[in-house]
Structure formats: structure tokens, C-alpha cells
Design a protein around this motif. Sequence first.
Motif, mmCIF file in Angstrom:
data_model
loop_
_atom_site.group_PDB
_atom_site.id
_atom_site.type_symbol
_atom_site.label_atom_id
_atom_site.label_comp_id
_atom_site.label_asym_id
_atom_site.label_seq_id
_atom_site.Cartn_x
_atom_site.Cartn_y
_atom_site.Cartn_z
ATOM 1 N N ALA A 114 0.857 -1.182 0.000
ATOM 2 C CA ALA A 114 0.000 0.000 0.000
ATOM 3 C C ALA A 114 0.893 1.232 0.000
ATOM 4 O O ALA A 114 2.016 1.205 0.517
ATOM 5 N N TYR A 115 0.406 2.306 -0.591
ATOM 6 C CA TYR A 115 1.170 3.550 -0.602
ATOM 7 C C TYR A 115 0.214 4.729 -0.656
ATOM 8 O O TYR A 115 -0.886 4.637 -1.176
ATOM 9 N N GLN A 116 0.661 5.866 -0.117
ATOM 10 C CA GLN A 116 -0.135 7.091 -0.099
ATOM 11 C C GLN A 116 0.647 8.257 -0.693
ATOM 12 O O GLN A 116 0.396 9.411 -0.361
ATOM 13 N N GLY A 117 1.551 7.956 -1.568
ATOM 14 C CA GLY A 117 2.373 8.959 -2.233
ATOM 15 C C GLY A 117 3.182 8.268 -3.301
ATOM 16 O O GLY A 117 2.907 7.113 -3.657
ATOM 17 N N PRO A 118 4.206 8.944 -3.855
ATOM 18 C CA PRO A 118 5.037 8.310 -4.885
ATOM 19 C C PRO A 118 5.554 6.947 -4.419
ATOM 20 O O PRO A 118 6.111 6.826 -3.328
ATOM 21 N N ASN A 119 5.377 5.944 -5.262
ATOM 22 C CA ASN A 119 5.701 4.570 -4.889
ATOM 23 C C ASN A 119 7.055 4.182 -5.473
ATOM 24 O O ASN A 119 7.150 3.423 -6.432
ATOM 25 N N ALA A 120 8.112 4.717 -4.882
ATOM 26 C CA ALA A 120 9.460 4.441 -5.367
ATOM 27 C C ALA A 120 9.912 3.058 -4.905
ATOM 28 O O ALA A 120 9.746 2.715 -3.732
ATOM 29 N N PRO A 121 10.478 2.247 -5.787
ATOM 30 C CA PRO A 121 10.933 0.919 -5.374
ATOM 31 C C PRO A 121 12.180 1.014 -4.510
ATOM 32 O O PRO A 121 12.939 1.988 -4.602
ATOM 33 N N PRO A 122 12.411 0.033 -3.654
ATOM 34 C CA PRO A 122 13.656 0.010 -2.881
ATOM 35 C C PRO A 122 14.848 -0.152 -3.813
ATOM 36 O O PRO A 122 14.731 -0.714 -4.911
ATOM 37 N N THR A 123 16.005 0.365 -3.400
ATOM 38 C CA THR A 123 17.183 0.360 -4.275
ATOM 39 C C THR A 123 18.152 -0.766 -3.974
ATOM 40 O O THR A 123 18.882 -1.201 -4.867
#
Length: 669
Positions: free
Chosen positions: A648-657
Motif C-alpha cells: 500500500a502507498y499514499q504517495g510516490p511509490n518508489a521501489p527500494p534500491t
Amino acid sequence: MRTRLTVLPALVLLAAQLAVPRAGAEADPGVTVAVNARAGLETVSDTAVGANHAIWDTTLGTPEVADLMKGAGVQALRYPGGSYSDIYHWRDHTAPGGYVAPNTDFDHFMAGVRRAGAKPIVTANYGTGTPQEAADWVRYANVEKRYGVRYWEIGNELYGNGHYGSAWEADDHPEKTPAEYATIVKQYAEAMKAVDPTIKVGAVLTTPGDWPDGIVAAGDAGTWNEVVLSIAGPVVDFGIVHWYPTGSTGPESLSKTNRIADFVRMTREQATRYAHKDLPIALTEVNTSYGMNTQPGALFAADAFATLLENGVFTVDWWNVHNGPTSFSTIAGQPDYADFGLLSSAGCLADGTICQPALNTPFAPYHALAMTSRFAGPGDQLVQAAASDPLVKVHASRKRDGGLAVLLVNQDPDAAKPVTLDYTGYTPAASARVLSYTNGATGITTTTGGSATVTLPPYSLTTLTLRPKASTAAPSTPARPTAAAVTDREATLTWTPTSPGVKYEVHRQVGTTTEQWGETTGTSFTVHNLTPGTRYTVNLIARDNAGRVSWSSPPATFTTTTPPTSTCAVTFTDTNDWGNGYVGAVDITNTGTTSLDTWTLAFTWPTTWQQVTSGWNATWTQTGTAVQVAGTAPLAPGATANTGFVGAYQGPNAPPTTFTLNGTLCTTR
């Protein structure tokens, strides 16, 4: 867009109110603000602070409104008004299905733009128009009338044409897909640039973290942005995003500016990945959902505009000049009409019991735009600044004339904040000009104060305008460096030379501090021993033989890769996204020679609003932003464990690096 006298359901104003500042509230014990003029950010464009005009606004282009826009320092005005753009036909000044006010045609708009000293941004009709109609508009504007309209958008919020389920944007094309939009955008760009090759054409994109970003509809080759940028990206000149963050209280709505850096960066990364170029970003509609006419709206506007400019957005356009009341409440002791306008429309609620103040009375966000335009003007460079108190937001701007401006936003509705300022890379004179906009004020006040200390009233905007203690000649500012040959451990920076006989210092930004990596008289520098999977921001400073230093260059940002070889490899995939959640797949491969009888994969979310809600084929746990995935079966050499989760996300869903397996850093595939 947000239409006249209408609020989308997600933005309906709730009745919750912020506490009115209490009499005799105790002052905060003290806030430390750090400003680092050596940590350069982006440079402000000549269209930075903008607003939207709409053809249903009876005051569009009038001298009074134009003068108010000029008084606020508005540098860009957008026309013909949100979703009306996709039903508007400029030549006969009609918008079938919508209301068109008298004296709001293109020439009236341009008269107001010129009087305001602003630049126009025009949205060509994609939904019910044609490339030829748009090309004719360019010819009329720039060849016949010589208006010099540089920025042209192709349609407005076309992802809202029903393709993803919701339909508010007119679109008569038989296909509503992103591929169809992108293909026809190319036709628009070709036809319009055949008339005037100097114009800049923009394509509509979704904002990372906002619906329908991340969704792949049936039959599409990818998300809206992926498809549009892949097809139209090579021929357009900028990308267009809109942003209406939600929030039903002051703290909730004001906190949303922490999304900005991520969604701007992710939009740029998408452009690099799919259009293969660095695409400038225009945010041509923005507003808030709480306190639209009162101090929360002003605090949000100032913080959002400054943050967007720091991140290189070349125009930020408030929705709207006029809009109309939708409900009434008292917020922070002031009347709020849930009106998206900068200025009062003098409208009344449907039952006639409550009416707005006189026509064109400025609301609080108007004064925030005025404060922002004075804080950072065209050609000024934003620099790093931060406060020790999370309720104090701070931004700083190095001025073209050698001055420095510091914008301070006190988000505490109750407490004054005594602030002590510390400067790096700049020595100010003892006195400063102090601009202040307080809760309920009708304008910005100007006084004289000190450059090292200031007290911020509750719920206020304050700008310190500083002069240098001593002015000396300095080397020319270096250009933005370019990062190349980036690996997991090193990168090479290159740049064009400036003044002869100077040394170039290479500085890395670490928050509001900088660390010098080295210096050289050449035009390249290779840095070693970097951390894999890490984002770095780097500036150049030129230093001459007398020890005088230049302004900081604009920043270069790059991310190191993960190791090309390791004893483990991880593939992380978003397999099914629905706009605020998704199914993720994680494949973990043992590329070593030893069997792992037990194993734990670990990674960290880039943001605080990302979460694992459930998982399978492993035991998933999350603490804060840290995630651990514990295997349920041994992992033999060459074997792959396939696990997954619902996120779930409530903002930009940047993937882990980066990912570690039993503490070993893996290759990310």
C-alpha cells in the motif's frame, strides 16, 4: 482541473478546524535554521510563479485582476481553464456544453497577460479539437498577433477520459488509450511547430503516487506515463503534471509537501527511461484541500511552490484566479469558503445565507504567492536550508544581485518560534529586511530586523532579505556537471570550463551540509569508494588564485548501481497496481556456491508512506520503513525463491534500491 463551484469528492472540505491561537501561548524555546549557500539547487525560471485563468470567469483579463496578478509577482497565466481546454474552440470562442463568459476570448486574455507582465501558457484542445485547429491558433498568436506564446499544452488531464474508469475529460477520439493520445500528440507537435518552430509543446503525464499512476489498463503496453513518454516523449519539450494533495486538517494537508521531491524525481526518471531525455516538468495545476482561503492554504502554497522550484519545476500554476464558494467554515479563526480561487468571486452559498467578501478581495494563498515571488525571482538559485523544528519549513534563495533570501514557514497555529540562523558559504550584513504575513492579515508587512535571529509569529510566513557583509568579485558560476560511467563504487563527473586559471571544488550535499570530495584544474573528476545503491547530489564551486569562490553550480544527481556480481540476486516487480496499492513479486536467487538452510532478505522503503500489508511464500514483517522477508525453505545454489506481497502507498511509490540476503548486498536485476 477544479471547475467553478464544484469540488471533487476526494477534496470535499471537512468541518474540522485548527485551534485558534490561544492567548498567552508560550513561545517555543528556540529553533536553529541552517542555510548552506554552497549547496546549490535549481535556478528559478521566468515562469515560476503562475496561476490559472478560465473562460467562465467574467473578470478574466480585466485591468483590476491583471494589476493584482502583477502585484503578486505572478509570472505565468494559463488559459483557457482546466477541462474547458478540451471543449474550447478558440476561433469562435465557444465551449459546447460549458459556460463562456463575455470578454474572455484569447485577445482579452492576452491583454491581461501583458498588463500583468506575465507569460502565457495555452492549452490546445485535444479532446474535441484537431491538430490543424491548434496550428491555426499558433499562427494567429505568434505570426499574426506576435504575442510570442512559447508554451503550449496538448489537452488537459486526458487520463480522465474514461480509459481508467473515471471520465471527466472530454475526448471524442474513438480510442481513449495512452497510445492514441501520444500518437496524436505527435501530430499536434508537428503541425504546430511547422508554423512556429520556436514553441515548446507539452504532453499530459500522471503524477507519481496519484491515480491513475501505476495502473496498466487492459490492452495497454504499460502505464500512462510509460506509453506516452515512449511514443511522444522524443518530440515533446516538457511534461505536464497536476497535483491536488488531500488532507482534512492543517497538519495533514501541510505535511503533503514531503511528496514533492519524490514525484518530481520519479517523473524525470520515467522521462529518461522511456523518452531517453531529461524532460522539463511543468506543474500547471495545484491547490490544497483544507483552508483554501485561509492560513493553511497560504502556508501550503508557499512551502509547495518553494519546494517545487527547488526541484526544478519550471512553472507552478495555482488553480485558480477565481473559482467560487462551495461551503463555509471557520479555520484558524478566519472565514473559509472552500474556494479554489486566489481572489474572491463575491459569490454566495446556494442557500444565500453566507456570501464572500467584495469581488477580487485576495484570499490568503494570494499573499503566499506574493511572498514566494519576492523570495525567489527569475535567475535566482535555491540553496539548501533546514530547521531543527519539523513545524518550521525553511527555503533559501541566492539572489542574482548577490543577496540571500530565507523563507520561513511556521506551521504551528499556537506558538511563536524564535529562530537562530546559521549561514555557510555566505556572510550576511547584520541587518535584514523582514517580510511577514500573519494569520488573518490583509497583506505583507515590511520591517527591518537582524540577519541572525527572528521570531516567527504563529501560523505565519516570514522572509529575511539579506545583503552580503562585503561584496567581492568572484569567478563565474560553473555549469551543471554531468555524471557518467556510474558503477556501484565510482562515478566520473565532467563539466565545461568557466573562467581560466580556476580550480574546481567538487562538493557532495549531505542534507544542509556539504563535504568536499576533491578539487581539480581540469574538467573531470572521478570519485571512488561510493556506497552501492545510493543517490548522490553533487555541486561544483570555482576558486581563483586569490581564494575567491563562485556560486555553486546547479546540482548533478546520480544513483550508484548494485554490485554486478554477488552471491545473491533480487528482482522486484510491481505486477498489478490499482493506484494506492499493488501486488509485488520478489524473486531471490542464490548465485553463490553454498546452500542457505535459513535466509532473510532485508530492504528499506524509500518513503514513510509505503507498507507491506500481507505476503506469501515467506514470512514478511515491517518495522518503520525496514522490511524483512524470512524464508520458509532452504535455498540451494542456483535456486530461486519466488515470494510476493500486497503493498500500500499514499504517495510516490518508489521501489527500494538495495537488498541484502543474510547481510550480503545482492545484485538488483
